[in-house]
Design an enzyme around this catalytic site. Structure first.
Site, short mmCIF file in Angstrom:
data_model
loop_
_atom_site.label_atom_id
_atom_site.label_comp_id
_atom_site.label_asym_id
_atom_site.label_seq_id
_atom_site.Cartn_x
_atom_site.Cartn_y
_atom_site.Cartn_z
N GLU A 174 0.81 -1.22 0.00
CA GLU A 174 0.00 0.00 0.00
C GLU A 174 0.84 1.28 0.00
O GLU A 174 0.45 2.28 -0.59
CB GLU A 174 -0.95 0.03 1.21
CG GLU A 174 -2.08 -0.98 1.15
CD GLU A 174 -1.72 -2.30 1.80
OE1 GLU A 174 -0.52 -2.52 2.08
OE2 GLU A 174 -2.62 -3.12 2.02
N PHE A 211 -11.82 -6.85 13.73
CA PHE A 211 -10.72 -7.34 12.90
C PHE A 211 -10.33 -6.27 11.88
O PHE A 211 -11.18 -5.70 11.21
CB PHE A 211 -11.14 -8.62 12.18
CG PHE A 211 -10.08 -9.12 11.23
CD1 PHE A 211 -8.84 -9.53 11.68
CD2 PHE A 211 -10.33 -9.16 9.86
CE1 PHE A 211 -7.86 -9.96 10.81
CE2 PHE A 211 -9.34 -9.60 8.97
CZ PHE A 211 -8.11 -10.00 9.46
N GLN A 212 -9.06 -6.00 11.78
CA GLN A 212 -8.51 -4.99 10.88
C GLN A 212 -9.10 -3.61 11.11
O GLN A 212 -9.25 -2.82 10.18
CB GLN A 212 -8.64 -5.41 9.41
CG GLN A 212 -7.72 -6.58 9.07
CD GLN A 212 -7.54 -6.79 7.58
OE1 GLN A 212 -8.43 -6.51 6.80
NE2 GLN A 212 -6.38 -7.30 7.19
N MET A 234 24.53 8.21 1.72
CA MET A 234 24.45 9.53 2.36
C MET A 234 24.75 9.43 3.84
O MET A 234 25.47 10.27 4.40
CB MET A 234 23.08 10.16 2.10
CG MET A 234 22.98 11.62 2.49
SD MET A 234 24.23 12.66 1.67
CE MET A 234 23.33 13.23 0.24
N LYS A 256 -17.57 -0.01 5.66
CA LYS A 256 -17.96 -1.10 4.76
C LYS A 256 -19.45 -1.01 4.40
O LYS A 256 -19.83 -1.26 3.25
CB LYS A 256 -17.65 -2.45 5.40
CG LYS A 256 -17.92 -3.60 4.44
CD LYS A 256 -17.57 -4.95 5.01
CE LYS A 256 -17.80 -6.03 3.94
NZ LYS A 256 -17.57 -7.38 4.47
#
Lengths: 178, 568
Positions: B42, B104-105, B472, B154
């Protein structure tokens, strides 16, 4: 130094979080914060006192004004404004000081809201600094417990009276889209 | 309904990764012409959306599921926030009844992304959806652009409803100042005409405002030298005679000397970032400052300007150009002489210490690599960079003759940005040659996206500048920490020929300087993707360098005497 900011913001979920989040994100310390609805139920009025150095004062206001839920952020620190606070003091003291405590409370414009054999609960409103003195005086008579509301402020200089906040009329969608 | 909103906003492509709560959204996409690009992480969806937005100026769109999907987006959102890139992120949220139950999630996406976005929303009712999506696009793309996140539950994603035309946007607290105060613009024009040693300091705002044309007119009208920050490269063609180069920590000697010595600084769409200014007190100490920015909070944040102008750089430049063109004030001879002397000094600084293209007969120098890429690009290719030494060398040595060619994570400095940004850019500009110049560190953060490149047949040329180190950080350890190289060695780098072959495209490893040009040409000639691992000298440092906290004048131009490594 302490800076008093008056905010007019949309009464939406998360709006308070945006303001407090901004302050902590930019490293400003909140001294006090009060918030309540205005006459228009869709808007809230918030008074914040923050501790910032004088160079950053403009920056705080500008960052606040950038928040999309904030309609107006005003710095009331140096402009004519009334700043007031409410304090509730519970005091426990020996019987013989009761009269003296009542006298002192009267001097500060305090009002007894509860009385028992052990002591009083007193409410007082006023300038935050004065209230600090009031608390010191009460402390000298006995054991105290204190709750302060945080400062509430109203500007006296506003060009438009903000009692009925102006809600901009809805703009046609086309004007937004180039 | 959500898809309908996106189509009406002109979205032709979005980058995302599905999950449990976004299935209803993906179910609509199943037989919808809207193009969805499946990334492999993502975070890269957000970077790809940024790449798309940076390459076009349009709003980039990414989407992710609730919980981990949303939290993975955050790096890309902050990146877009720091660089003012318009992105709309859509995330799924658990069913509204379950919010707050540690479902959940479930994650508090709205709370987590508050400081990562310009604005964010949580939509719990279908009737709010269309309004919110259109507001999100408006907020992301207008004013000072930035990322906006819309978290949708949802049940809203699942609900059926007819799209109702949204006719008005109601954002009473959102104001955009575009015009620029006429009086201030007039004062600015006057200062420009009177200055003996003027300098234009342009930044990302030039690109965001799409005002390259007006900027060119401006510098030509008043014959002004110009420096452009990392974010502003391409705002004025690198080949333009008035362009000096990039200023700042790794900016050129000429750019930094010009900043230090100018008497008028015309700051256009910049925020006086610490990487540009060095120690603020020593930054342009003799200059009056004109500061034009669309964000009022930027004006006076780091440097108090003499002429503050809140407005869209494009509109302000149009006004300025008009004033300059109309005023018949011919500069007197003293002023003309002063201007000539100023240009002479700048040219001298440029000659004394140009950006060095260091080459060697036996090894590939990183600067040599960038010079070759520059030769092939000719100022025309899109170059997405990662973050680190290669980014600085590319910014120094690769020319960009148009805006929106140089895509780089400036403010946040997110490693792993280069490859996904190149993916977004290639989708946005299929006609363009796109290079992803990355280091061996950042490359390994983006390896999963090789799969996205392969499955979409994107002809991106990935060039890994491989010095075997986090260069760097290694440079700082060498220069400022007694060369105690701690956790910067990257051994175990994969064989890119096999790696590319595993994904079904071509790859090659080179380490000889004479292989460089032919290998790059082969890569560009290849119709598909190409992965080139260029082994460069490991211990090169980027110069000039202004040590953090120093003034621009105190830049270090070349390597110091070797530092002895203390015995362990």
């Amino acid at each position: 130094m302490l800076q008093v900011i008056s905010l007019l913001l949309e009464n939406k979920p998360g709006a308070l979080m945006r303001v407090t989040g901004l302050l902590s994100q930019r490293g400003y310390n909140i001294e006090s914060l009060t918030v309540a609805r205005t006459l228009d139920p869709e808007l809230s009025r918030m008074t914040i006192v923050v501790d910032v150095d004088s160079v950053q004062r403009q920056q705080v206001i500008k960052q606040m004004n950038k928040l999309i839920n904030v309609l107006q952020a005003t710095d009331l620190t140096d402009s004519p404004a009334v700043v007031r606070e409410l304090v509730l003091v519970r005091i426990r003291m020996p019987q013989e000081s009761r009269t003296a405590v009542l006298k002192e409370a009267e001097i500060f414009g305090g009002r007894v809201v509860d009385s028992s054999t052990e002591g009083f609960a007193i409410e007082a409103t006023g300038d935050p600094e004065k209230l600090g003195e009031f608390i010191d005086v009460m402390n000298s008579y006995g054991e105290i417990e204190v709750t302060r509301s945080g400062a509430l402020a109203i500007g006296l200089e506003a060009k438009k009276l903000r009692l009925q906040p102006p809600v901009p009329t809805k703009t046609k969608m086309e004007e937004f889209v180039d | 309904m959500l898809v309908e909103c996106l189509v009406r906003e002109g979205v032709d492509c979005l980058f995302g990764y599905p999950g449990g709560v976004t299935i209803p959204f993906y179910d609509v996409l199943y037989d919808h012409p809207l193009r969805h690009v499946l990334v492999r992480h993502e975070e890269n969806a957000a970077f790809a959306a940024e790449g798309y937005a940076r390459a076009t100026g349009k709003v980039g769109v990414c989407c992710a599921t609730s919980g981990p999907g949303a939290t993975n987006l955050t790096t890309g959102l902050v990146d877009a926030m720091m660089d003012s890139i318009p992105v709309v992120a859509i995330t799924g949220q658990v069913t509204s009844k379950l919010i707050g139950s540690d479902a959940f999630q479930e994650a508090d996406t709205f709370g987590i992304t508050r400081p990562c976005t310009k604005h964010n929303y949580l939509v719990k009712r279908l009737e709010d959806l269309a309004q919110t999506i259109h507001e999100a696009f408006y907020v992301a793309g207008s004013g000072r652009p930035g990322p906006v996140l819309v978290d949708v539950t949802k049940d809203v994603l699942q609900a059926q409803g007819h799209y109702q035309q949204v006719t008005a946007i109601h954002l009473p607290g959102y104001r955009v100042f575009t015009e620029g105060h006429t009086g201030q613009v007039r004062r600015a024009a006057q200062l420009v005409q009177e200055a003996q040693r003027p300098l234009v300091y342009g930044g990302g705002g030039i690109i965001a405002a799409g005002t390259a044309k007006e900027l060119r007119e401006f510098v030509e009208l008043a014959d002004l030298p110009a420096v452009l920050t990392l974010m502003g490269l391409g705002g004025l063609a690198s080949e333009h005679p008035n362009f000096i180069s990039m200023p700042g920590m790794h900016g050129s000697y000429a750019a930094n000397m010009a900043l230090t010595n100018c008497d008028l600084l015309i700051a256009l769409g910049v925020r006086f970032d610490d990487r540009v200014t060095g120690r603020l007190a020593a930054f342009a100490p003799h200059a009056k400052v004109i500061h034009v920015d669309i964000d009022p909070a930027e004006i006076g944040k780091n440097r108090a300007p003499d002429v503050p102008i809140v407005g869209d750089v494009k509109r302000v430049l149009v006004k300025l150009n008009k004033l300059l063109a109309e005023s018949g004030n011919a500069p007197d001879e003293t002023l003309r002489a002063a201007r000539r002397a100023w240009w002479h000094r700048i040219r001298q600084w440029k000659q004394e210490h140009p950006f060095d293209v260091v080459t060697s007969d036996t090894e590939i120098k990183p600067q040599h690599l960038m010079a070759e890429i520059d030769r092939i690009s000719g100022g025309q290719a899109i170059v997405a960079s990662d973050v680190g030494q290669h980014q600085m060398w590319a910014a120094q040595l690769v020319r960009f003759n148009e805006p929106r060619l140089w895509l780089s994570s400036g403010g946040l400095g997110s490693m792993g940005f280069g490859i996904p940004a190149a993916i977004g850019a290639q989708f946005a500009r299929p006609d363009k040659l796109v290079f992803a110049i990355v280091g061996d560190g950042g490359f390994q953060m983006s390896i999963p996206e090789l799969s996205t490149i392969a499955s979409n047949g994107l002809p991106i040329k990935i060039v890994v500048m491989n010095n075997g180190h986090l260069g760097m950080v290694r440079q700082w350890q060498t220069l400022f920490y007694n060369n105690r190289l701690s956790a910067v060695e990257l051994d175990g780098f994969p064989d890119v020929e096999k790696l590319a072959a595993a994904y079904g495209f071509k790859g090659r490893i080179i380490d000889k300087p004479w292989e460089l040009a032919p290998a790059l040409e082969e890569a560009v000639a290849e119709p598909g993707p190409y992965l080139l691992n260029v082994k460069v000298t490991p211990f090169e440092c980027v110069y000039p360098m202004v040590p953090a906290g120093s003034g621009l004048e105190e830049m270090v131009l070349g390597p110091p005497q070797p530092v002895a490594v203390p015995a362990k």
